[in-house]
Design a protein around this motif. Structure first.
Motif: not given
Length: 328
Positions: A16, A18, A27, A32, A36-37, A54, A57, A122-123
């Protein structure tokens, strides 16, 4: 056949995470939101209904008792909910082995519980999170996944939580399984188990504790003295895990100090700082004379988790603690 309903418990982690750039080396873990994930997964055509919840986070280096308590409670509720067929926990890889192991012996084996993470955010280019998650859904949806204890799915492998360990800092296949091999190989299209469920019908081995006592890991090094042992006792350590040299060894003055701790009723477990291998009783160190426990196949991180739970449940006698470490 009805569509499996999978409860997805999010805690954060790299899966999760970014980076803000597809080629960045750094990162932010856990940035996230779970929703969104999960949103892009609808396009994958997964044969399961996903229900998200959740828990946290955060990066898994920050996970602790509060998150473990919430995870255990959510899993226990899902075990009693006939609408839920399996559980997936998204988790950072740094402490996935500790969370998975804790849940493994404090939950029944009636429904599959699968931890999943990623080594790339993730990105990032070539992110592994989406594939790992699709694989986790494949496992958690399979009726044959029940009765195997808590599992970790990474790199197309299904590993038992008791055996899984992170063995590389950044490699895409960072996890290994010791002393037993993988339970299965998995892709989004196929799942091949290597044996029948080995823990079918088991209840929780230990109740989940109301709190966890302070248990410390002491890493042995050449030339060290006994003062770190004394410092750990001074801050109220209720157990000590030695990450020792070789088969759990340490300088003589450290072994003597640990023996004094054991004589005072503080359980001492000998594990190894070596990447892989068993720590047997009475090899190099006289466990019988010193009142020590041999960690056997458990590394220092898992040994600490087990010793915390044992101490929280009033199990501190060296013989009883050794029996728990011997249990496979």
């Amino acid at each position: 056949m009805s569509t499996p309903c999978i409860l997805v418990l999010g805690t954060g982690g790299t899966i999760a995470g970014s980076a803000g750039s597809a080629t960045s080396g750094g990162y932010s873990a856990g940035g996230l939101p779970l929703e969104t994930m999960l949103a892009p997964l609808a396009a994958l055509g997964l044969d399961a209904a996903l229900k998200g919840q959740e828990i946290a986070r955060i990066g898994s280096q920050d996970i602790g008792f509060a998150e473990w308590q919430a995870l255990h409670a959510a899993c226990a509720d899902a075990m009693n909910d006939p609408a839920i067929t399996g559980i997936i926990i998204t988790h950072g890889t740094d402490t996935a082995e500790e969370t998975g192991f804790l849940l493994d012996f404090t939950l029944p084996t009636t429904k599959p519980v699968v931890l999943v993470g990623a080594m790339r955010p993730a990105d990032a280019v070539g992110t592994d999170g989406m594939r790992n998650f699709a694989n986790a859904v494949k496992v958690a949806s399979d009726p044959q996944a029940a009765g195997r204890g808590v599992m970790l799915v990474m790199g197309d492998a299904v590993l038992a939580a008791r055996d899984a360990r992170k063995a590389a800092t950044a490699a895409i296949d960072a996890f290994r399984s010791f002393p037993r091999g993988a339970l299965a190989r998995v892709t989004p299209a196929r799942l091949d188990w290597f044996g029948p469920p080995h823990r079918a019908g088991e209840g929780a081995r230990y109740p989940f504790p109301e709190s966890l006592p302070r248990v410390a890991i002491l890493t042995a090094g050449a030339g060290m003295d006994e003062q770190p042992v004394e410092a750990l006792l001074d801050i109220g350590a209720k157990g000590i895990v030695l990450a020792g040299m070789g088969q759990g060894n340490a300088p003589g003055v450290v072994i003597a100090a640990l023996a004094r701790a054991a004589a005072r009723g503080v359980p001492v477990v000998r594990a190894t700082r070596v990447d892989e291998g068993l720590v047997d009783r009475n090899v190099e160190v006289d466990d019988d004379r010193h009142g020590f426990v041999a960690a056997r196949a458990l590394g220092p991180a898992k040994a600490r988790v087990l010793l915390m739970v044992l101490a929280a449940n009033g199990i501190t006698d060296a013989g009883a603690v050794q029996a728990a470490f011997d249990a496979g």
